[in-house]
Every structure is written in structure tokens, then in C-alpha cells.
Design a protein around this motif. Structure first.
Motif, PDB file in Angstrom:
ATOM      1  N   PHE A  72      40.652  10.066  29.372  1.00  0.00           N
ATOM      2  CA  PHE A  72      39.970   9.113  30.240  1.00  0.00           C
ATOM      3  C   PHE A  72      40.629   9.048  31.573  1.00  0.00           C
ATOM      4  O   PHE A  72      41.953   9.357  31.964  1.00  0.00           O
ATOM      5  N   TYR A  73      39.895   9.027  32.584  1.00  0.00           N
ATOM      6  CA  TYR A  73      40.349   8.952  33.946  1.00  0.00           C
ATOM      7  C   TYR A  73      39.861   7.877  34.682  1.00  0.00           C
ATOM      8  O   TYR A  73      38.867   7.150  34.567  1.00  0.00           O
ATOM      9  N   TRP A  74      40.738   7.487  35.474  1.00  0.00           N
ATOM     10  CA  TRP A  74      40.787   6.046  36.006  1.00  0.00           C
ATOM     11  C   TRP A  74      40.777   5.858  37.575  1.00  0.00           C
ATOM     12  O   TRP A  74      41.788   6.852  38.119  1.00  0.00           O
ATOM     13  N   TYR A  75      39.780   5.339  38.106  1.00  0.00           N
ATOM     14  CA  TYR A  75      39.663   5.428  39.824  1.00  0.00           C
ATOM     15  C   TYR A  75      39.650   3.846  40.272  1.00  0.00           C
ATOM     16  O   TYR A  75      39.175   2.819  39.645  1.00  0.00           O
ATOM     17  N   LYS A  76      40.201   4.043  41.888  1.00  0.00           N
ATOM     18  CA  LYS A  76      39.903   2.964  42.388  1.00  0.00           C
ATOM     19  C   LYS A  76      38.692   3.172  43.360  1.00  0.00           C
ATOM     20  O   LYS A  76      38.482   4.039  43.854  1.00  0.00           O
ATOM     21  N   ALA A  77      37.591   1.947  43.351  1.00  0.00           N
ATOM     22  CA  ALA A  77      36.514   2.042  43.955  1.00  0.00           C
ATOM     23  C   ALA A  77      36.923   1.576  45.419  1.00  0.00           C
ATOM     24  O   ALA A  77      37.325   0.699  45.707  1.00  0.00           O
ATOM     25  N   VAL A  78      36.644   2.645  46.342  1.00  0.00           N
ATOM     26  CA  VAL A  78      37.039   2.049  47.842  1.00  0.00           C
ATOM     27  C   VAL A  78      35.811   2.135  48.548  1.00  0.00           C
ATOM     28  O   VAL A  78      34.812   3.221  48.712  1.00  0.00           O
ATOM     29  N   PRO A  79      35.384   0.967  49.273  1.00  0.00           N
ATOM     30  CA  PRO A  79      34.202   0.773  49.995  1.00  0.00           C
ATOM     31  C   PRO A  79      33.846   1.970  51.108  1.00  0.00           C
ATOM     32  O   PRO A  79      34.748   2.348  51.476  1.00  0.00           O
ATOM     33  N   ASP A  80      32.650   2.434  51.213  1.00  0.00           N
ATOM     34  CA  ASP A  80      32.358   3.405  52.012  1.00  0.00           C
ATOM     35  C   ASP A  80      31.040   2.892  52.825  1.00  0.00           C
ATOM     36  O   ASP A  80      29.988   2.805  52.218  1.00  0.00           O
TER      37      ASP A  80
ATOM     38  N   SER B  56      23.407   5.661  50.677  1.00  0.00           N
ATOM     39  CA  SER B  56      22.854   5.916  49.438  1.00  0.00           C
ATOM     40  C   SER B  56      23.085   4.838  48.416  1.00  0.00           C
ATOM     41  O   SER B  56      23.778   3.899  48.851  1.00  0.00           O
ATOM     42  N   TYR B  57      22.661   4.910  47.318  1.00  0.00           N
ATOM     43  CA  TYR B  57      22.942   3.858  46.347  1.00  0.00           C
ATOM     44  C   TYR B  57      24.361   3.412  45.762  1.00  0.00           C
ATOM     45  O   TYR B  57      24.895   2.682  45.595  1.00  0.00           O
ATOM     46  N   GLU B  58      25.135   4.886  45.841  1.00  0.00           N
ATOM     47  CA  GLU B  58      26.586   4.810  45.598  1.00  0.00           C
ATOM     48  C   GLU B  58      27.138   4.055  46.836  1.00  0.00           C
ATOM     49  O   GLU B  58      27.336   4.689  47.924  1.00  0.00           O
ATOM     50  N   TYR B  59      27.730   2.929  46.736  1.00  0.00           N
ATOM     51  CA  TYR B  59      28.585   2.380  47.737  1.00  0.00           C
ATOM     52  C   TYR B  59      29.925   2.409  47.811  1.00  0.00           C
ATOM     53  O   TYR B  59      30.743   2.156  48.956  1.00  0.00           O
ATOM     54  N   TYR B  60      30.391   3.327  47.016  1.00  0.00           N
ATOM     55  CA  TYR B  60      32.038   3.450  46.954  1.00  0.00           C
ATOM     56  C   TYR B  60      32.310   4.933  46.681  1.00  0.00           C
ATOM     57  O   TYR B  60      31.561   5.783  46.186  1.00  0.00           O
ATOM     58  N   ILE B  61      33.513   5.365  47.251  1.00  0.00           N
ATOM     59  CA  ILE B  61      34.195   6.615  47.028  1.00  0.00           C
ATOM     60  C   ILE B  61      35.176   6.108  45.977  1.00  0.00           C
ATOM     61  O   ILE B  61      35.930   5.240  46.095  1.00  0.00           O
ATOM     62  N   TYR B  62      35.681   7.208  45.230  1.00  0.00           N
ATOM     63  CA  TYR B  62      36.550   6.998  44.024  1.00  0.00           C
ATOM     64  C   TYR B  62      37.884   7.837  44.233  1.00  0.00           C
ATOM     65  O   TYR B  62      37.786   8.980  44.638  1.00  0.00           O
ATOM     66  N   GLU B  63      38.774   6.955  44.184  1.00  0.00           N
ATOM     67  CA  GLU B  63      40.319   7.532  44.292  1.00  0.00           C
ATOM     68  C   GLU B  63      40.895   7.350  43.180  1.00  0.00           C
ATOM     69  O   GLU B  63      41.015   6.259  42.300  1.00  0.00           O
ATOM     70  N   LEU B  64      41.593   8.513  42.489  1.00  0.00           N
ATOM     71  CA  LEU B  64      42.201   8.597  41.184  1.00  0.00           C
ATOM     72  C   LEU B  64      43.515   7.485  41.349  1.00  0.00           C
ATOM     73  O   LEU B  64      44.361   7.503  42.159  1.00  0.00           O
TER      74      LEU B  64
ATOM     75  N   VAL C 190      36.508   2.077  38.555  1.00  0.00           N
ATOM     76  CA  VAL C 190      35.558   2.886  37.888  1.00  0.00           C
ATOM     77  C   VAL C 190      36.348   3.849  36.939  1.00  0.00           C
ATOM     78  O   VAL C 190      37.631   4.193  37.116  1.00  0.00           O
ATOM     79  N   CYS C 191      35.850   4.159  35.686  1.00  0.00           N
ATOM     80  CA  CYS C 191      36.446   5.191  35.132  1.00  0.00           C
ATOM     81  C   CYS C 191      35.399   6.179  34.409  1.00  0.00           C
ATOM     82  O   CYS C 191      34.060   6.245  34.687  1.00  0.00           O
ATOM     83  N   ARG C 192      35.637   7.502  33.786  1.00  0.00           N
ATOM     84  CA  ARG C 192      34.993   8.485  33.055  1.00  0.00           C
ATOM     85  C   ARG C 192      35.796   9.070  32.073  1.00  0.00           C
ATOM     86  O   ARG C 192      37.061   9.081  32.122  1.00  0.00           O
ATOM     87  N   ALA C 193      35.199   9.772  31.365  1.00  0.00           N
ATOM     88  CA  ALA C 193      35.876  10.457  30.156  1.00  0.00           C
ATOM     89  C   ALA C 193      35.712  11.903  30.171  1.00  0.00           C
ATOM     90  O   ALA C 193      34.557  12.411  30.829  1.00  0.00           O
ATOM     91  N   GLY C 194      36.606  12.712  29.501  1.00  0.00           N
ATOM     92  CA  GLY C 194      36.353  14.131  29.305  1.00  0.00           C
ATOM     93  C   GLY C 194      36.643  14.772  28.193  1.00  0.00           C
ATOM     94  O   GLY C 194      37.683  14.189  27.506  1.00  0.00           O
ATOM     95  N   ARG C 195      36.185  15.926  28.003  1.00  0.00           N
ATOM     96  CA  ARG C 195      37.012  16.556  26.664  1.00  0.00           C
ATOM     97  C   ARG C 195      36.406  17.907  26.665  1.00  0.00           C
ATOM     98  O   ARG C 195      35.509  18.397  27.426  1.00  0.00           O
ATOM     99  N   GLY C 196      37.161  18.863  25.716  1.00  0.00           N
ATOM    100  CA  GLY C 196      36.645  20.199  25.417  1.00  0.00           C
ATOM    101  C   GLY C 196      37.553  21.134  26.268  1.00  0.00           C
ATOM    102  O   GLY C 196      38.403  20.653  27.162  1.00  0.00           O
TER     103      GLY C 196
END
Length: 1049
Positions: A694-702, A707-715, A739-745
Motif C-alpha cells: 500500500f502507498y499513502w499520499y497527502k492530497a495537496v490542493p492544485d 480538470s476533474y482531479e483537484y489535487y496533486i498527491y505527495e507521498l 489518498v491511497c493506492r495498492a500495488g503487487r507483482g
């Protein structure tokens, strides 16, 4: 906001509704009394008290319960309308000299359309008939009370008014021209927009006709014809001709339409008319129907087909029932002889003949002559008594292309007569020989029905009757043999039964068997066991074929497909997935393996699949970026490299399922920050045990992106590839997004980012803050509130998180949600019933969060949005949407009544921490929603808390030391647990869930803030009984809140 919503809803709609039910004290009416009103019109409200004289009263006019006109002597009030003035109107009368005697009228609801209406002009017809007129109608859709102005224009002149301010909405005109209209009403006059223009033409008295130059009742394909447009009484006029037709052709623009070769595309109706100029023309002619038929074929008939000795036959030729035709007659002595013309261009339809032969006729008409098709031929013969018979040798029902066949004709009682034979095969276009028999190397074209007859060579027209037909069927496909086996696996010491058959099934076949190569000699009876015709037994493994043969010379079928009889090995392969994840997502890297038991055998691999990708013939199939096209079933088998004839069975099916890219779901606990609490992030994916990191991010207003994405993500620190699906943040004091996301493989596959989730702080931030005016949590729908973003920023974005977890930026604030001012006014609507708002600065900072709720009717509680400081004075109020309070108002705290009198406010002179809680008010059976009032501790309270914390810390260290000593002195292998706490209390209290601010949670917060914690010890023996120093590492201390302890008690 309310007025704006009403004005939008009222576009093109206007209703004046009088309240119904009980009689009103006074009556408010409207002049003009029409059903639709528009911005720009003027209306007059008239107030009738229904008592006394009008001068006995003073009048006041209200709009939406707001005073428009204070008490005056005038009983009427004129108003220039705009769309924003939609709403409820009422008048109030006050009797002169009687201060307590007033009357209220009914409510009058006005809905005003913002757009000026446009008149619509229509006509009962577009062309004025001869001596007639056209009625034009002008209307203003959905409204009444209009008078109308009419305008007319003709070419090369200006538009003139032909009528004005007419009460009737229609006018009859008998002159051509361009017309339009508009509506007017009211004083001062209010005009509609002008209608669109309407063209009116006039019909001349001349009459047009469509005629056919050729006076024929029917036209045939290929004939030359002329269609004319004739105008009666217009000989000296230069006409422009217009044609109209339902055919697919386009006639010319002159009077004659010459068709050199009629066809079906000319079929249809034709109209024409003459035009003198733009506005004058004749009426359309009556429709002329042109129907083109196929070229006719004459019908030839005979009174008899066989001429008796010394007799004759009468032939007749007919082309329908038309008398304009002339007829042409022809004869052939035989099918090979030349054509003889026996009569040419005569009107007589009948002819008498005495000779045998082949006769036909045709008709002709017109100049140049148009000929019909030739008639069908008719044969006239003389008969003899001899009988002809046809036979097939051999007489198989189905013959295959390439086989030899003989068709024979025999004539009975022929004696010494020399015959010439004639063969008939109706479906054949090729000639047949005149011999008694036909030897065929059969092909598909030989299929058909055969019959024959004999012609006396001395008397050419003396012929026998036709024989009965015999049908020869020839298949164009060489038949193929089919081979089957009762078992493809040859048991040791046993035989396998092979069966050979021919498709389609026909008689006369013998069967030939082969093993190894097709070029080898057929197997002998010594090599097989003959079971029956077409069935043998074999005891050797190998590849087998068969074929059939019949006739002399032998005609062979195609070889059958090969069938392999093999000895199989027992190894059963299996298809496996690596990594063995329960779900595979599009874009991941996977490997399918074919695993066969038996380590000492070298295998060649074969794969089969229902997907659109064929795996290579290897034991591993690596897919670097799997997609939905790889979905399907997979099988594999192995073939011994040293003995290719030996193979395993196919593996069981392995189904590969591919899902689309997953999106994790992030949850944040708590949603609102409380002093001392940590923030726990949980990232949830489907099948969490399937090797995810799992990867964990802080959402920083942009604010620079649209665009629909209002934020940039900082680890986040240490937030890259954690094995746990949770992440704890300590010391968070301000509003933040995550914000989070996951990874594997390997290579690592990443999911999409989760939706951003937020934790809000209600405390005002010294750097960036948000305040609201009016300063209240609760509002009524359609109320207007002002949001103020404070801080060092030139641009702001106001975000809102509404019910159903919907995040958006407030586009009402600035240009597409980005504003350069610090304040923003919004009108609360249904979407803002339960919403959290906060500001985001250009530098990427968050303000405090503000919780705003709204409702439509009833009462609301007026309470502060932000936490209040201990010692400040606070006033909580109860507010009605409309009207005034006329009875007691009750206030509740945490569900308990604390004030019940005629005061509309609850005053707290010096608020303390004990005043924190949920408040609501009640009036006349209506309750407001409850709101939480938060109290911040004063500096003195903070000092006491700090001292208490230090004392608790020292006590905790001393208690830990005592526990360690106690444990060290106990014999090894023992377990000591305090009996006051069950084993279930070993769950950590470090993660306090604060998703909602209910009463129980606030009690927990209060306990945490005041240090009301108990310490429990849990002692476990060391697993290593041989060492002394390791005993200390198994001591754990658990913190429990008072609320949890009381629940376990």
C-alpha cells in the motif's frame, strides 16, 4: 437563492393562483387579469376590504412577507415586472381610527417569464385560390389579453401596416405578399417580438393539363413517348413551367418531356403548372399517371398440336386486347434449320398451317416500330404409334462426378425402321446427341430429367410420343470416406475396431484400408481382422486411413481423415497460475504453467485455448500485460520427446478471468479532529490477502488545473509499499486530505488512486481560515450565506463535501470555482442540506472545516459554527422560517430540557467545558435538528491539564518499574493477569474512532482530554526458559478508556 430558483423555474410559465378554501377577509386582485405575465409588463394590484368605503382604510402591500408599500390611502399599487419579482403578494388593511382592526387579503402568486414572447403566424393555406382569400392567424402561445398588429410587404417596396390593435387574432387577405404580425397589451403598451415572415401566393385562373402525345392505353419498357404540359388561355404568356412527379426522374422546366426509352423509373404521377412571376402561378394540374410495363410477350395458341393425315392446324397470336398492333409470323423446320418469315406486318391475328415445324410470332407498333418479345415457340407434329423407353446403366440413385454412366433409348415395334433419336433434358442448355444411347463421364451438368422420342428418317415429321422421364442425379463433390474407432487408445494385447463409411450413403461400395502413408498399398486380410463390409479390427498402433471404390473402372472416394491409434501414458498435466492470485487485473504480469508429473521425462508441450491468443508450445506462457482478450479456458498436454506417438491426456480446463483495473476505497478515522487523537487511514481492496502493498499520499490542493482531479498527491513519510492496509498519522491539528493506492507483482502493478478523503478541524487556523455569516450551523433552504476565506493568498477555492460522500468545488464562488476575492455568497439549496465546506489556498493549504445544514420548513437552532472559548458568553437562538413566536420555546441539551419559557434565546453568560454538547430547540410541536457546541479550554485549564499529564507520566513510569520487578521475582513459566480485566481488553485504545459526533463519542473525547485512563497489566511467561533477560520483552501495557471499562464491567 430562493428568488433565483423561482425565476428559473418560471421561464415560459406563469400562473396566478388564488388561495382556495375558507373565505378571505379582504380580496387582492390583479389588473390585467391574464394567465401569463412577462418581464417588462406593468400590472396593478387592487385591494378590496369588502367593508365600508375605500377611504375608510389604510393599505399596505407585502411581497414574500416583506413590506413593499407601507400603509397608504391608496387601495391600488402599480408594479413594473421583472423576473425576480415572482412570488407571493398580499395586502393588509388598517381601519382608520381603529388601531387593532386589520384585515389580510388572500395570497396572490405571480410567476413571471424572463423572456419576451414571440408571436406565431399561421395560415389555413399558402396560396390564394382564384376569387378567394387566405386566413392568417396570429397567436401568443399560452397567454391571452392581446390585440394584434399586421404587416405586409411586396417586392421592391417597404413593409406597411395593414391593420393595428385589432381584437381579433385573425385576418383575411386576398392579395399576395409577405406577411407578419405581433401582439400588444397593457398600458403602457407591451409588445411581443415580431413573428416570422409568411409568404402568400396567388393562383391565376388559367388551367394546366398534363397529356400524353401518343394515344396509347398502356406504355411498355423501351417505347418512345412525350408528356406535355398545356395551359388553357395562356397562349400569349411566357410561362415558366414547373413539374412535380412521384417518379425517380426529374422532368425538365419546359412544356414537353420527351422520354426516348421508357423504363420503370418513370412510373408515377405527374403534375405541372405555369408560373408568371414570383407570386402568380396557375394551380397544379390534375395528376397524370404514367405506368410503364414490361415489354409484352405475345401469346401463341393452336387448335391442335398434332396434324392428322391430310389435316391442318389454326394458330393465333395475341398481344392483350389492343388493336394498334400488327403481327409477324415465323417458322423453323427443325431446331437446327433457319428461320422462315411466313407473314409480315399484318393486322390479322390468325394463320392456318399444314406443315409440321416450330412456329412463333411477335407484334409491332409506332414509328420507329417497337417490337414485342418473341412468343414462346409452338411445335406442330404428326404422330406414330411406336413407344420410346429410357433407362440408366448402372441404375444407382446417386452418381458422383467422374463416374461412367449410360442413358439408353429403346423404341418398341420399331422393326426395320431407321430412327433418328431426339433427347429432351428441359433444364439443360446444351444439345444432346441423336444416338440411341448417351455415354457420360458424369458431371453436375448431366443431372436432370431425361426423355427421348424417335423421328422416322424417311418421314421427318412422323415422330413417336415422348418417353416417360428418368431422373439422373449427379453430385459435384467427390464423396469422402469417414473413419471412426471405438477407442483411440490401444490396450496392450487387444484390438481396436475401425469403421469406414461413405458420405452421402449410397450402395455399391467396397472399402480399402491403409496404415502409415496414403501412398502405401492397401492392407491385406492377413493384417486385419475383417468384421463386416466396412469394419475391421487392428492390433497395431499407427495412423489409419480408408476409402471406398465402385464400378468398372473403379471410381474411388476421397481418403478419409487420418485417425491415430496410440498408446497413451498415464501422466495427467495441470495448468497452474503464477502468482496464484484469486483475481487477475488488466495490465498485470502473470505466467501460466503446464505441469506434468514425472521428473525424468522430457516433454514437448501443446496448448489449446478459447481465448483470442494462442500460447507457445512451451511449458510456460508468460503474459506481460494481461488484457480482457486473454479471458478464456486453457488446456495443455505433453508429448514424449523420445516417443512422439505417446502423449498425455489433455489437462483439466483452467479458466482465466480478467477484471478491469481496481480502485481501492480509502476510509479516514476520525472525520473531525479532536485534541490528542491520531488519524487512521485504511485502504481497502478486493481480496486483501492477495499480496498487496500500500502507498499513502497527502492530497495537496492544485488551483491551477481545471480538470476533474483537484489535487496533486505527495507521498507520506514511510508511506511507500507498506504491508499493512492501515496508516496512522500522529499530531495532525489542521484539515487535511489523503489518498491511497495498492500495488503487487514483479514488475509491480499499481491500482488507480482512491478517491480523496478528508479529516477536518473545526478550530480556526492562524494561517488559513474559513468563517461563515450568519454564524450558525443550521439554516433554511434558499437562505443566503457568506463564506469568507482568510489568509495570505491571491486565489481561493471553496470545496464542499455533501451528503452521499460527493466532493465538488463551489462553482458559485468565482470563475469555475476559483475566486480572487476572499468572500463568496451562496444560496443554500437541497444539495447543501448536509455539507462540510472549507477553503483551499493557492499555496496548497487547507482551512478549518465548517459544517452547514439546511432544512425547508419548521424551526432551526441558531448556534455558533466554530468552537467557543471557555469563559465567553454564548446565545443560542430558535428561528422560524416565517411568522413570529407566540408561545413558549423549549431548549434541550443532550436530550434533556434545560429552558422552557417565552424567551427565544438561551443565554450562557460564561461558557465552560461542561456546557459542551448537543443542543436543539422546540416550538409548537416542531423540533429543530440538534447541533454540537464545542468549547475550547482556557489557558488556565491547559496549565492544569499539563500538570496532570506530567503527574500521570511519572506515575506511569513508577508503575512500569513495579511491574517489571514483580515479573522478575515470579517463578518462570507462571502467568499473572489482574482479574479485573478480561482477555478481550487487550485491544489497543490508541485508535479512537470518531466518525460522527454523537453523545457517547464526546464522552470518550472528554475522558481522553482529562486524562481519565486506567492502566492494566498483562503478564506472559517467556517461551525461552533458559534465559533470564528475555523475560522482560513480553510485558505489554494496555490503555483503556473509562467508557470501555464500564462496558466490560
Amino acid at each position: 437563492m430562493g428568488l433565483t430558483v423561482l425565476s428559473v423555474l418560471s421561464l415560459f410559465l406563469l400562473n396566478i393562483t388564488l388561495c382556495c378554501g375558507e373565505a378571505q377577509d379582504a380580496e387582492l386582485s390583479l389588473k390585467p387579469n391574464v394567465s401569463h405575465l412577462f418581464a417588462g409588463e406593468s400590472v396593478t394590484f387592487i385591494c378590496d376590504m369588502r367593508e365600508g368605503n375605500a377611504t375608510d382604510w389604510l393599505y399596505k402591500f407585502n411581497w414574500n412577507d416583506q413590506e413593499m408599500v407601507h400603509f397608504t390611502k391608496s387601495s391600488s399599487y402599480s408594479l413594473y415586472l421583472t423576473a425576480e419579482l415572482s412570488g407571493n403578494y398580499q395586502c393588509i388593511g388598517h381601519r382608520n381610527g381603529l388601531t387593532d382592526f386589520t384585515k389580510r387579503s388572500n395570497n396572490l402568486t405571480l410567476s413571471i417569464s424572463a423572456l419576451r414572447p414571440t408571436a406565431t403566424i399561421t395560415a389555413d393555406k399558402t396560396t390564394i385560390p382564384v376569387g378567394g382569400s387566405v386566413t392568417l392567424t396570429c397567436s401568443v402561445q399560452g397567454s391571452a389579453g392581446w390585440t394584434f398588429d399586421w404587416f405586409r410587404q411586396i417586392p421592391d417596396s417597404r413593409e406597411v401596416v395593414i391593420d393595428t390593435n385589432t381584437l381579433q387574432n385573425f385576418v383575411s387577405v386576398s392579395d399576395e405578399g409577405i406577411y407578419r404580425c405581433r401582439g400588444r397589451r397593457g398600458n403602457p403598451v407591451f409588445f411581443t417580438n415580431l413573428s416570422k415572415v409568411y409568404h402568400i401566393q396567388k393562383t391565376l385562373s388559367n388551367r394546366a393539363f398534363v397529356t400524353l402525345q401518343q394515344n396509347w392505353t398502356q406504355i411498355f419498357s423501351g417505347e418512345m413517348i412525350t408528356i406535355k404540359c398545356e395551359i388553357q388561355g395562356g397562349e400569349n404568356t411566357e410561362w415558366q413551367y414547373e413539374w412535380r412527379t412521384t417518379s425517380s426522374k426529374t422532368p425538365p422546366t419546359h412544356s414537353e418531356y420527351n422520354i426516348s426509352s421508357a423504363s420503370f423509373s418513370y412510373n408515377g404521377q405527374y403534375w405541372c403548372k405555369g408560373r408568371r412571376d414570383l407570386f402568380f402561378s396557375t394551380a397544379w394540374s390534375d395528376a397524370f399517371t404514367l405506368k410503364v410495363s414490361n415489354k409484352p410477350r405475345p401469346t401463341i395458341t393452336a387448335d391442335r398440336r398434332t396434324i392428322p393425315a391430310g389435316g391442318n392446324a389454326t394458330l393465333s397470336c395475341s398481344v392483350g386486347s389492343y388493336n394498334e398492333w400488327k403481327y409477324f409470323w415465323f417458322r423453323r423446320a427443325s431446331v437446327f434449320s433457319e428461320i422462315q418469315v411466313i407473314r409480315n406486318e399484318e393486322p390479322d391475328q390468325m394463320i392456318t398451317v399444314t406443315q409440321g415445324g416450330i412456329y412463333y410470332c411477335k407484334g409491332g407498333r409506332g414509328n420507329p416500330v417497337f417490337f414485342t418479345e418473341d412468343s414462346d415457340p409452338i411445335t406442330i407434329e404428326k404422330r406414330v404409334s411406336n413407344k420410346a423407353v429410357v433407362s440408366l446403366e448402372p441404375s444407382w440413385p446417386l452418381i458422383f462426378s467422374g463416374e461412367k454412366i449410360t442413358v439408353r433409348c429403346q423404341i418398341s415395334l420399331g422393326g426395320s425402321t431407321e430412327w433418328e433419336y431426339e433427347w429432351s433434358k428441359p433444364d439443360s442448355s446444351t444439345g444432346l446427341p441423336n444416338d440411341a444411347s448417351i455415354n457420360l463421364n458424369a458431371s453436375v451438368i448431366n443431372s436432370g430429367s431425361y426423355r427421348c422420342m424417335g423421328k422416322n428418317k424417311q418421314e421427318f415429321y412422323s415422330v413417336t410420343e415422348w418417353s416417360d422421364v428418368i431422373t439422373l442425379t449427379v453430385s459435384g463433390n467427390r464423396p469422402k470416406s469417414s473413419i471412426s474407432a471405438d477407442n483411440r487408445v490401444l490396450p496392450e494385447g487387444d484390438t481396436v475396431t475401425l469403421t469406414c463409411s461413405v458420405t452421402p450413403s449410397t450402395p455399391g461400395w467396397s472399402y480399402y484400408w491403409y496404415r502409415g502413408k496414403k501412398t502405401s498399398e492397401p492392407l491385406t486380410m492377413a493384417e486385419v481382422v475383417l468384421h463386416s463390409d466396412g469394419q475391421i479390427g487392428v492390433s497395431q498402433e499407427g495412423d489409419y486411413w480408408c476409402r471406398g471404390g465402385r464400378g468398372n473402372p473403379v471410381y474411388y472416394t476421397d481418403y478419409s481423415d487420418v485417425i491415430s491409434i496410440k498408446q497413451t501414458v498415464r501422466n495427467r498435466p495441470a495448468v497452474t497460475l503464477h502468482p496464484n492470485w484469486p483475481e487477475v487485473y488488466s495490465g498485470e504480469t502473470i505466467t501460466l504453467k503446464c505441469e506434468i508429473p514425472g521428473e525424468d521425462t522430457e516433454w514437448d508441450y501443446e496448448w489449446a485455448t478459447s481465448s483470442s491468443h494462442q500460447p507457445p508450445n512451451q511449458n510456460e506462457y508468460k503474459i506481460n500485460s494481461v488484457s480482457t482478450s486473454h479471458r478464456g479456458h486453457y488446456w495443455c498436454k505433453g508429448r514424449m520427446r523420445s516417443a512422439q506417438q505417446n502423449s498425455t491426456m489433455w489437462s483439466a480446463s483452467f479458466q482465466l478471468k480478467i477484471d478491469y483495473e481496481p480502485r481501492p476505497v480509502l476510509t479516514v478515522s476520525p472525520s473531525w479532529l479532536s485534541p490528542g487523537a491520531s488519524v487512521t487511514l485504511n485502504c481497502e481492496v478486493e481480496h486483501p490477502s492477495a499480496g498487496w502493498s500500500f502507498y499513502w499520499y497527502k492530497a495537496v490542493p492544485d488551483l491551477k488545473t481545471y480538470s476533474y482531479e483537484y489535487y496533486i498527491y505527495e507521498l507520506l513519510p514511510d508511506g511507500s509499499g507498506t504491508a499493512q492496509d492501515s496508516y496512522i498519522i500522529h499530531g495532525q491539528t489542521h484539515t487535511a486530505g489523503y489518498v491511497c493506492r495498492a500495488g503487487r507483482g514483479d514488475p509491480e502493478y499499481h491500482t488507480d488512486h482512491s478517491q480523496p478523503k478528508f479529516v477536518w478541524s473545526a478550530d480556526l487556523n492562524s494561517t488559513v481560515s474559513l468563517t461563515v455569516s450568519p454564524n450558525s450551523v443550521q439554516h433554511f433552504i434558499y437562505d443566503s450565506v457568506t463564506l469568507n476565506c482568510s489568509g495570505n493568498s491571491s486565489q481561493w477555492r471553496v470545496m464542499t463535501f455533501i451528503q452521499h460522500r460527493y466532493l465538488r468545488k463551489l462553482r458559485e464562488c468565482g470563475d469555475w470555482g476559483i475566486m480572487t476575492e476572499s468572500t463568496c455568497n451562496i444560496d443554500l439549496d437541497w444539495y447543501h442540506r448536509y455539507a462540510v465546506h472549507w477553503c483551499e489556498s493557492e499555496s496548497g493549504q487547507f482551512s478549518n472545516g465548517i459544517n452547514i445544514t439546511s432544512r425547508f420548513t419548521g424551526v432551526i437552532l441558531v448556534s455558533p459554527v466554530h468552537p467557543v472559548n471557555e469563559g465567553d458568553s454564548v446565545a443560542l437562538g430558535c428561528k422560524l422560517r416565517t411568522g413570529n413566536f407566540n408561545s413558549t420555546v423549549a431548549f434541550y441539551k443532550n436530550g434533556k430540557l434545560i429552558q422552557n419559557d417565552d424567551r427565544q434565546k438561551l443565554n450562557i453568560p460564561a461558557v465552560s467545558k461542561s456546557d459542551e454538547g448537543f443542543y436543539k430547540c422546540e416550538y409548537s410541536g416542531h423540533e429543530s435538528p440538534q447541533s454540537w457546541m464545542s468549547v475550547k479550554a482556557s489557558r488556565s485549564s491547559l496549565s492544569v491539564s499539563l500538570i496532570t499529564g506530567l503527574v500521570s507520566g511519572v506515575s506511569l513510569i513508577l508503575l512500569l518499574s513495579l511491574l517489571l520487578c514483580c515479573w522478575h521475582k515470579k517463578p518462570k513459566g507462571t502467568l499473572c493477569i489482574r482479574p479485573t480485566q478480561s482477555q478481550e481488553t487487550s485491544q489497543t485504545a490508541a485508535t479512537v474512532q470518531t466518525m460522527s459526533q454523537d453523545e457517547n463519542q464526546q464522552q470518550i473525547y472528554s475522558s481522553l482530554l482529562h486524562g481519565d485512563m486506567n492502566v492494566y497489566e498483562s503478564c506472559r511467561p517467556s517461551e525461552n526458559t533458559g534465559g533470564r533477560t528475555d523475560d522482560y520483552r513480553n510485558i505489554s501495557l494496555q490503555l483503556r478508556s473509562v467508557g470501555q471499562r464500564s462496558e466490560k464491567a
